[in-house]
Write an enzyme that holds these catalytic residues in place. Structure first.
Site, PDB file in Angstrom:
ATOM      1  N   ASN A 170     -28.693  -2.725   0.463  1.00 16.26           N
ATOM      2  CA  ASN A 170     -29.453  -3.247  -0.684  1.00 16.26           C
ATOM      3  C   ASN A 170     -30.568  -2.327  -1.189  1.00 16.26           C
ATOM      4  O   ASN A 170     -30.986  -2.455  -2.341  1.00 16.26           O
ATOM      5  CB  ASN A 170     -29.977  -4.651  -0.383  1.00 16.26           C
ATOM      6  CG  ASN A 170     -30.993  -4.673   0.723  1.00 16.26           C
ATOM      7  OD1 ASN A 170     -30.927  -3.861   1.642  1.00 16.26           O
ATOM      8  ND2 ASN A 170     -31.928  -5.583   0.654  1.00 16.26           N
ATOM      9  N   GLY A 183     -30.742  -4.674   8.597  1.00 13.04           N
ATOM     10  CA  GLY A 183     -29.485  -5.324   8.227  1.00 13.04           C
ATOM     11  C   GLY A 183     -29.545  -6.793   8.596  1.00 13.04           C
ATOM     12  O   GLY A 183     -30.622  -7.388   8.676  1.00 13.04           O
ATOM     13  N   SER A 184     -28.379  -7.362   8.870  1.00 15.79           N
ATOM     14  CA  SER A 184     -28.322  -8.805   9.106  1.00 15.79           C
ATOM     15  C   SER A 184     -28.739  -9.154  10.542  1.00 15.79           C
ATOM     16  O   SER A 184     -28.730  -8.297  11.441  1.00 15.79           O
ATOM     17  CB  SER A 184     -26.899  -9.291   8.852  1.00 15.79           C
ATOM     18  OG  SER A 184     -26.024  -8.646   9.751  1.00 15.79           O
ATOM     19  N   GLU A 237     -35.174  -4.730  11.477  1.00 18.99           N
ATOM     20  CA  GLU A 237     -35.650  -5.443  10.282  1.00 18.99           C
ATOM     21  C   GLU A 237     -34.464  -6.221   9.750  1.00 18.99           C
ATOM     22  O   GLU A 237     -33.432  -5.632   9.410  1.00 18.99           O
ATOM     23  CB  GLU A 237     -36.161  -4.461   9.217  1.00 18.99           C
ATOM     24  CG  GLU A 237     -37.498  -3.830   9.552  1.00 18.99           C
ATOM     25  CD  GLU A 237     -38.623  -4.828   9.717  1.00 18.99           C
ATOM     26  OE1 GLU A 237     -38.512  -5.964   9.205  1.00 18.99           O
ATOM     27  OE2 GLU A 237     -39.611  -4.492  10.384  1.00 18.99           O
ATOM     28  N   CYS A 282     -34.380  -8.576   1.141  1.00 19.64           N
ATOM     29  CA  CYS A 282     -34.786  -9.333   2.329  1.00 19.64           C
ATOM     30  C   CYS A 282     -36.090 -10.076   2.055  1.00 19.64           C
ATOM     31  O   CYS A 282     -36.403 -11.067   2.698  1.00 19.64           O
ATOM     32  CB  CYS A 282     -34.953  -8.397   3.507  1.00 19.64           C
ATOM     33  SG  CYS A 282     -35.949  -6.965   3.096  1.00 19.64           S
ATOM     34  N   GLN A 319     -19.905 -10.520  -1.175  1.00 20.36           N
ATOM     35  CA  GLN A 319     -21.230 -11.106  -1.383  1.00 20.36           C
ATOM     36  C   GLN A 319     -21.165 -12.176  -2.482  1.00 20.36           C
ATOM     37  O   GLN A 319     -21.805 -13.232  -2.373  1.00 20.36           O
ATOM     38  CB  GLN A 319     -22.248 -10.018  -1.746  1.00 20.36           C
ATOM     39  CG  GLN A 319     -23.666 -10.531  -1.922  1.00 20.36           C
ATOM     40  CD  GLN A 319     -24.244 -11.166  -0.669  1.00 20.36           C
ATOM     41  OE1 GLN A 319     -24.203 -10.578   0.414  1.00 20.36           O
ATOM     42  NE2 GLN A 319     -24.791 -12.378  -0.791  1.00 20.36           N
ATOM     43  N   GLU A 372     -42.590  -0.780  10.312  1.00 16.86           N
ATOM     44  CA  GLU A 372     -42.148   0.422   9.602  1.00 16.86           C
ATOM     45  C   GLU A 372     -43.205   0.781   8.562  1.00 16.86           C
ATOM     46  O   GLU A 372     -44.016  -0.040   8.180  1.00 16.86           O
ATOM     47  CB  GLU A 372     -40.830   0.153   8.888  1.00 16.86           C
ATOM     48  CG  GLU A 372     -39.717  -0.251   9.835  1.00 16.86           C
ATOM     49  CD  GLU A 372     -38.354   0.071   9.280  1.00 16.86           C
ATOM     50  OE1 GLU A 372     -37.975   1.238   9.318  1.00 16.86           O
ATOM     51  OE2 GLU A 372     -37.674  -0.860   8.816  1.00 16.86           O
TER      52      GLU A 372
HETATM   53  P1  NAD Z   1     -25.167  -5.659   8.031  1.00 18.97           P
HETATM   54  O1  NAD Z   1     -25.809  -6.137   9.276  1.00 18.97           O
HETATM   55  O2  NAD Z   1     -23.808  -6.150   7.712  1.00 18.97           O
HETATM   56  O3  NAD Z   1     -25.046  -4.072   8.056  1.00 18.97           O
HETATM   57  C1  NAD Z   1     -26.168  -3.248   8.275  1.00 18.97           C
HETATM   58  C2  NAD Z   1     -25.694  -1.927   8.875  1.00 18.97           C
HETATM   59  O4  NAD Z   1     -25.204  -2.170  10.194  1.00 18.97           O
HETATM   60  C3  NAD Z   1     -24.561  -1.273   8.093  1.00 18.97           C
HETATM   61  O5  NAD Z   1     -24.755   0.126   8.047  1.00 18.97           O
HETATM   62  C4  NAD Z   1     -23.354  -1.635   8.931  1.00 18.97           C
HETATM   63  O6  NAD Z   1     -22.277  -0.736   8.767  1.00 18.97           O
HETATM   64  C5  NAD Z   1     -23.935  -1.559  10.324  1.00 18.97           C
HETATM   65  N1  NAD Z   1     -23.134  -2.250  11.359  1.00 18.97           N
HETATM   66  C6  NAD Z   1     -22.278  -3.289  11.210  1.00 18.97           C
HETATM   67  N2  NAD Z   1     -21.722  -3.603  12.386  1.00 18.97           N
HETATM   68  C7  NAD Z   1     -22.242  -2.771  13.310  1.00 18.97           C
HETATM   69  C8  NAD Z   1     -22.075  -2.619  14.716  1.00 18.97           C
HETATM   70  N3  NAD Z   1     -21.221  -3.369  15.429  1.00 18.97           N
HETATM   71  N4  NAD Z   1     -22.795  -1.663  15.344  1.00 18.97           N
HETATM   72  C9  NAD Z   1     -23.672  -0.900  14.654  1.00 18.97           C
HETATM   73  N5  NAD Z   1     -23.849  -0.978  13.328  1.00 18.97           N
HETATM   74  C10 NAD Z   1     -23.156  -1.917  12.659  1.00 18.97           C
HETATM   75  O7  NAD Z   1     -26.190  -5.936   6.841  1.00 18.97           O
HETATM   76  P2  NAD Z   1     -25.968  -5.664   5.268  1.00 18.97           P
HETATM   77  O8  NAD Z   1     -25.033  -6.716   4.744  1.00 18.97           O
HETATM   78  O9  NAD Z   1     -25.660  -4.251   5.008  1.00 18.97           O
HETATM   79  O10 NAD Z   1     -27.438  -5.923   4.695  1.00 18.97           O
HETATM   80  C11 NAD Z   1     -27.915  -7.172   4.317  1.00 18.97           C
HETATM   81  C12 NAD Z   1     -28.907  -7.689   5.350  1.00 18.97           C
HETATM   82  O11 NAD Z   1     -29.967  -6.743   5.514  1.00 18.97           O
HETATM   83  C13 NAD Z   1     -29.592  -8.966   4.910  1.00 18.97           C
HETATM   84  O12 NAD Z   1     -29.643  -9.869   5.991  1.00 18.97           O
HETATM   85  C14 NAD Z   1     -31.004  -8.514   4.546  1.00 18.97           C
HETATM   86  O13 NAD Z   1     -31.993  -9.501   4.636  1.00 18.97           O
HETATM   87  C15 NAD Z   1     -31.220  -7.415   5.519  1.00 18.97           C
HETATM   88  N6  NAD Z   1     -32.307  -6.541   5.073  1.00 18.97           N
HETATM   89  C16 NAD Z   1     -33.506  -6.592   5.751  1.00 18.97           C
HETATM   90  C17 NAD Z   1     -34.569  -5.798   5.363  1.00 18.97           C
HETATM   91  C18 NAD Z   1     -35.864  -5.840   6.120  1.00 18.97           C
HETATM   92  O14 NAD Z   1     -36.597  -4.847   6.059  1.00 18.97           O
HETATM   93  N7  NAD Z   1     -36.182  -6.907   6.816  1.00 18.97           N
HETATM   94  C19 NAD Z   1     -34.427  -4.941   4.282  1.00 18.97           C
HETATM   95  C20 NAD Z   1     -33.198  -4.910   3.600  1.00 18.97           C
HETATM   96  C21 NAD Z   1     -32.140  -5.711   4.023  1.00 18.97           C
END
Ligand code: NAD
Length: 479
Positions: free
Chosen positions: A149, A225-226, A247, A281, A328, A459
């Site tokens: 994102n 990520g998630s 995060e 997020c 999504q 961060e």
């Molecule tokens: P995601 O967890 O699906 O993916 C994030 C990253 O993790 C990607 O690069 C993905 O390829 C990798 N990944 C997936 N499976 C993995 C595994 N088994 N081992 C290691 N890496 C793996 O998240 P997304 O859909 O890309 O992003 C959306 C999420 O990110 C939302 O929940 C959002 O709130 C969060 N987000 C948080 C912040 C914050 O700073 N708090 C900022 C931006 C986005």
């Protein structure tokens, strides 16, 4: 002709075409083709990053400053082109894409300065004649795993401090946004980084990401990520006793009190909930509104939402771009259906839109009559969907705001100093906004949350040092 972008391992661009990147505003438009690394490439990248660490960690601050400053300058000089490319692959608007690119340049500039400001402490020991030095050193090989994102800002706010403090990097960007990741790595590479210091491994999370989690030679992982993936990062990191920083998601509340300036409240809510297509997020997905202003607020929101221009991210008139992809979009639509089943009223939007080109267009959705117990109020949707929750007064608003498994940002719109001050002190979030959208933060101060949103040190800004360095305490008896 479609370009082929390769992975960077040990200073060499490697790999064959593995995946295609599609423009969400026009699914007929292929942004590019990208190499897709497997576990072997990930292992190789980790090995060369390990080999490069002694040299880079002992390089002087000037070498690191030069690379980071040059990178910042190039990103800033190319902000329109890079911002456009970002908008094309992710679907945020041109203005948002360029804004994010400028932010990345500012982050590299900030950390270029930090290389010259690194300091330690010198104190006398309890033993006469002995001196004690406390210094900070790089952690080693840092694995950087990022979401789709913020395709350039999030990699920037992890890569810049990692390099500034002398770490080497294996960077795995999200599958949906490889072009922005490749661009930033290409700029850093040409800015003069020694080979092996920064390695790019594009590919699947379950393959490349997992290989990073499983490697004992990755000394720290910074993940955004998630929550689901974050938990995997945590479990794998504990196994290897490595440092990690997570995060994750949010379900951020924006409280609107009776005494709020209505125009400010609507600005904050529309920006916070729907800009960047709600895919932040920090998005304000719970609008907690006191009874005295509720109806005026909802009417004003509907009026404003009706005027928003939703369309192709690359059209300068567009205010809300498409959803990032089909998966999504389905998630957003599923949650809209769930909200209706749960008894919330869909007061505005929520329907698919047709535009000139095939894309993932969704009209921003506003639910009213939502309760905080509904799934749409508890689970992160990550799309242009927000719920209005009616409450009787400030005390109930604060209780509802804090009643969530997340704790990233929160906001309050009020003209009362008393309530604003109380909210800042009592909100269970890492970042609190008064009369400002919950989304939209400065690059030079700490970023992060509490509870299910974040884990580990903050961060950004000087606080980033905590994660990317380790402290050494050295004793000297000079005789
Ligand atoms: P995601 O967890 O699906 O993916 C994030 C990253 O993790 C990607 O690069 C993905 O390829 C990798 N990944 C997936 N499976 C993995 C595994 N088994 N081992 C290691 N890496 C793996 O998240 P997304 O859909 O890309 O992003 C959306 C999420 O990110 C939302 O929940 C959002 O709130 C969060 N987000 C948080 C912040 C914050 O700073 N708090 C900022 C931006 C986005």
């Amino acid at each position: 002709m479609t370009v082929l972008r390769k992975n960077l391992i040990d200073g060499e661009w490697l790999g064959e075409a593995g995946s295609r990147n599609i423009n969400p505003s026009n699914t007929n438009d292929v942004v590019g083709e990208y190499a897709s690394a497997g576990p072997e490439e990930a292992k190789q990248a980790i090995a060369v990053a390990k080999a490069a660490f002694p040299g880079w960690s002992r390089s002087g601050p000037l070498a690191r400053h030069a690379v980071l400053k040059k990178t910042s300058d190039e990103i800033m000089a190319r902000k329109d082109e890079i911002g456009r490319s970002l908008a094309r692959e992710e679907g945020k608007t041109l203005a948002e894409g360029v804004g994010e690119t400028i932010r990345a340049a500012q982050i590299f500039d900030f950390f270029a300065g930090e290389t010259l400001r690194l300091s330690g402490e010198l104190v006398p020991s309890v033993r006469p004649g002995v001196g004690v030095e406390m210094t900070r050193e790089g952690v080693g090989v840092v694995g950087i795993i990022t979401p789709w994102n913020f395709p350039i800002a999030i990699p920037a706010w992890k890569i810049a401090p990692a390099l500034a403090y002398g770490n080497t990097i294996v960077f795995k960007p999200a599958e949906l946004v490889p072009e922005s990741a490749w661009t930033i790595v290409d700029i850093l590479h040409r800015a003069g980084l020694p080979k092996g210091v920064l390695n790019l491994v594009m590919g699947k999370g379950s393959v490349v990401g997992q290989a990073m989690l499983d490697s004992p030679d990755v000394n720290a992982i910074s993940f955004t990520g998630s929550v689901g993936t974050g938990k995997r990062v945590a479990a794998a990191s504990v196994e290897h006793m490595r440092k990690f920083q997570l995060e994750m998601g949010g379900k951020n509340p924006l409280v609107v009190l009776d005494d709020a300036d209505l125009a400010v409240a609507v600005d904050c809510a529309v920006n916070g909930a729907y800009f960047s297509t709600g895919q932040r997020c920090t998005a304000s997905s719970r609008l907690i509104v006191t009874a005295g202003i509720h109806d005026r607020f909802v009417d004003a929101m509907k009026e404003r939402l009706d005027k928003l221009v939703i369309g192709d991210a690359l059209d300068a008139k567009t205010q809300i771009g498409p959803v990032v992809d089909q998966t999504q979009l389905k998630q957003d639509e599923d949650y809209i259906a769930i909200g209706r089943q749960e008894g919330a009223e869909l007061a505005f939007g929520g329907e698919r839109l047709e535009r000139e080109t095939p894309g993932f267009y969704l009209r921003p959705a506003l639910f009213t009559g939502a309760t905080n117990a509904m799934r749409i109020s508890r689970e992160e949707i990550f799309g242009p969907v927000a719920n209005v929750i009616r409450v009787k007064d400030y005390d109930e608003a604060l209780t509802v705001a804090n009643d969530t498994p997340f704790g990233l940002t929160s906001g309050i719109c009020t003209t009362s100093l008393k309530h604003a001050t109380h909210f800042k002190r009592n909100s269970e979030a890492g970042m609190v906004m008064v009369n400002l959208p919950t989304a939209g933060v400065d690059f030079h101060v700490p970023f992060g949350g509490r509870k299910g949103s974040s884990y580990g040190p903050r961060e950004q800004g000087r606080y980033a040092m905590e994660f990317y360095t380790t402290v050494k305490t050295a004793y000297t008896f000079a005789g």
